[in-house]
Structures are given as C-alpha cells and as structure tokens.
Design a protein around this motif. Structure first.
Motif, PDB file in Angstrom:
ATOM      1  N   SER A 191      36.243  46.213  43.884  1.00  9.53           N
ATOM      2  CA  SER A 191      36.152  47.653  43.705  1.00  9.53           C
ATOM      3  C   SER A 191      37.284  48.339  44.459  1.00  9.53           C
ATOM      4  N   SER A 192      37.238  48.254  45.775  1.00  9.49           N
ATOM      5  CA  SER A 192      38.270  48.892  46.588  1.00  9.49           C
ATOM      6  C   SER A 192      38.942  47.932  47.553  1.00  9.49           C
ATOM      7  N   THR A 193      38.446  46.703  47.675  1.00  2.69           N
ATOM      8  CA  THR A 193      39.017  45.740  48.608  1.00  2.69           C
ATOM      9  C   THR A 193      39.625  44.559  47.868  1.00  2.69           C
ATOM     10  N   LEU A 194      40.822  44.167  48.315  1.00  2.99           N
ATOM     11  CA  LEU A 194      41.526  43.014  47.771  1.00  2.99           C
ATOM     12  C   LEU A 194      41.795  42.046  48.914  1.00  2.99           C
ATOM     13  N   TRP A 195      41.656  40.752  48.639  1.00  5.14           N
ATOM     14  CA  TRP A 195      41.901  39.751  49.662  1.00  5.14           C
ATOM     15  C   TRP A 195      43.240  39.072  49.405  1.00  5.14           C
ATOM     16  N   SER A 196      43.842  38.503  50.444  1.00  7.46           N
ATOM     17  CA  SER A 196      45.158  37.875  50.322  1.00  7.46           C
ATOM     18  C   SER A 196      45.103  36.677  49.378  1.00  7.46           C
TER      19      SER A 196
END
Length: 282
Positions: A191-196
């Motif tokens: 939704s609003s968070t992306l991980w490396s």
C-alpha cells in the motif's frame, strides 16, 4: 461561490489524507481531494456538496495540471495546499537498488514540488495562500533502515525552508509538518511501504528488521484523526509556523536532535573556529 476557503489535499484516498480531508470538510471548508483514482477518495471520504474528488498522480505533471484546472473551474481559487501523498521505501542503503532510491525521491520529494509548482501561480495571482507539506520526524532525525525515506524528507525540509522565504512577499505562507508514528497505512505492505530488493549477507538482520517494522502496523501511538483536527487549527493561525511537530514522540525526537546539533557544533571548537581568511575583516 462563497468566501469559504478552498483546500487541495493530495493522497486523500487512504491513510492520513482521508482524516485531513474529513477534518477540512467538518471545519466548513471546500475541498479538492485527490488520489491516483478519484473513486478511492469518494469511497474513503464519502460524498459531500463541498467535495471535488479528482484523480491526480503527483509524479505526472499533466495529471496535476488537469486537476488544478478542474479545481479552479469548480471553486475559482485554491487557498490551502496540503502536500500529503507519499510512500515509505524501507531498507539498508546497500540493499536498496538505485532505481528504488530514485523512485523514493521522485515520489516523496519531486511529487510535492510538482504539485506546488502548479498551484503557486494561482496563489500568486490571489496574493494569498498557504502551502503545508507533510514531511516526517524522519525529515529531522533519520536512522538505520530509512536512508531513502530520510533523504526524501530531509530534502523536503530544506526546500520548504527556502520556499517560505521566497513566497512570503506574495502573501503566501509555508509550513512543514513533522508527524511522529501515527496509526495510518504507511506500514501496510503493498500500500504505502516498499521493501528493499537486494540481499547482502553482511546485513544478516534484514529479515528480522522487516518483521519488526511490520509488527508496528496498527500499534502506532498517534491518532491520525486527532492530528487532522489539530492541523486545521494550525492552518487557521494568523501566522503560520515554519514547522509544526506533531505527536509527543516527534516533539521529543526533534528536541533531542536539536540538543545533539548544539553539542556537535561545540564539540571541536578549536578545529571549527579560527578558519577565517587573513584578509577577512572581523
């Protein structure tokens, strides 16, 4: 048409933007609420006579221009811009791809710049207006696993400081808002968070750190509805503050950073001072 002020709020289809939009309407303002899909705004905020829901992508200047024109066609002016839309690229610097880092800056930094660039001519013609940009406590105090996010928010802080001085001559006020941890969708994956995307063996705690961040979702101390209600009051002040630090955790963090900066400035005075050129008159 009335004398009621017109707000434009970005990122109003979810998270804190929904609370800000609802607070603006509850306070009696007319509202242009935007999201990538206007239908999400109506679904989240509800239908209202003073609401114009508009599709706007803060990374797409054509959609921004179209939204601003639609706002002017409907209400004739824009008095308050709230730059709220953004996301969170989490991860250690080395594990974040260059493309991910650039995307974070494109959204969180250039996005608000794009929207503000489109709205400023309207406010200059009016010789009045207020620009409020939601940065973050991370725009003052950054830390491990937040290099991309912190960089984007630090950039917003510097831009906001300069913009404030540039446009005050036109009767336009500028404020940066630094929220602490609020119970929004910021930590919702997808939704609003992306991980490396990358994985480096030396950063052996990446997986556990990601799980720790995920576990915070829904447990943050701040109430976004209360923040939105207080933000309305801040915007209604006769003199807009340069910064509004939102949340007890944010206040404490910013105070600690301020003290740390003073201590760092004083730490090596023997090396920091006495560096004037011989020709410089004291």
């Amino acid at each position: 048409m009335t004398d009621t002020k017109v707000w434009l709020v970005t990122g109003a289809g979810r998270g804190m933007g929904v609370d800000i939009a609802q607070a603006a309407l509850a306070a009696g303002y007319r509202l242009v609420a935007t999201a990538r899909d206007a239908a999400n705004v109506v679904a989240a905020v509800g239908d209202h006579a003073d609401l114009l829901a508009v599709s706007l992508d803060i990374t797409d200047t054509a959609s921004i221009d179209a939204a601003v024109h639609e706002a002017i066609d409907r209400f004739g002016r824009i008095d308050v811009l709230v730059n709220n839309a953004g996301n969170f690229q989490a991860g250690y610097f080395e594990e974040i791809t260059p493309e991910q880092f650039r995307a974070q800056i494109e959204t969180n930094f250039f996005g608000p710049l794009n929207v503000t660039r489109a709205v400023l001519p309207v406010m200059r013609r009016q010789r009045s207006g207020q620009i409020v940009t939601i940065t973050s406590t991370a725009g003052i105090v950054s830390g491990a696993f937040g290099s991309a996010y912190g960089a984007s928010k630090f950039a917003l802080e510097g831009w906001t400081e300069s913009l404030r001085e540039e446009v005050e001559q036109f009767g336009i006020q500028v404020t940066a808002v630094e929220p602490g941890f609020f119970r929004t969708e910021l930590l919702v994956e997808g939704s609003s968070t992306l991980w490396s995307d990358l994985s480096i063996d030396d950063y052996s705690d990446t997986a556990s750190t990601i799980e720790a961040w995920k576990s915070m979702n829904g447990k943050q101390s701040g109430d976004p509805a209360k923040l939105a209600a207080s933000l309305v009051k801040v915007i209604e002040l006769d003199e807009a503050p340069a910064r509004w630090v939102a949340g007890a955790d944010a206040v404490e963090a910013v105070k600690q950073k301020g003290q740390a900066l003073i201590e760092q400035a004083d730490a090596h005075l023997d090396l920091s001072t006495g560096l004037d050129h011989p020709d410089h008159a004291s």
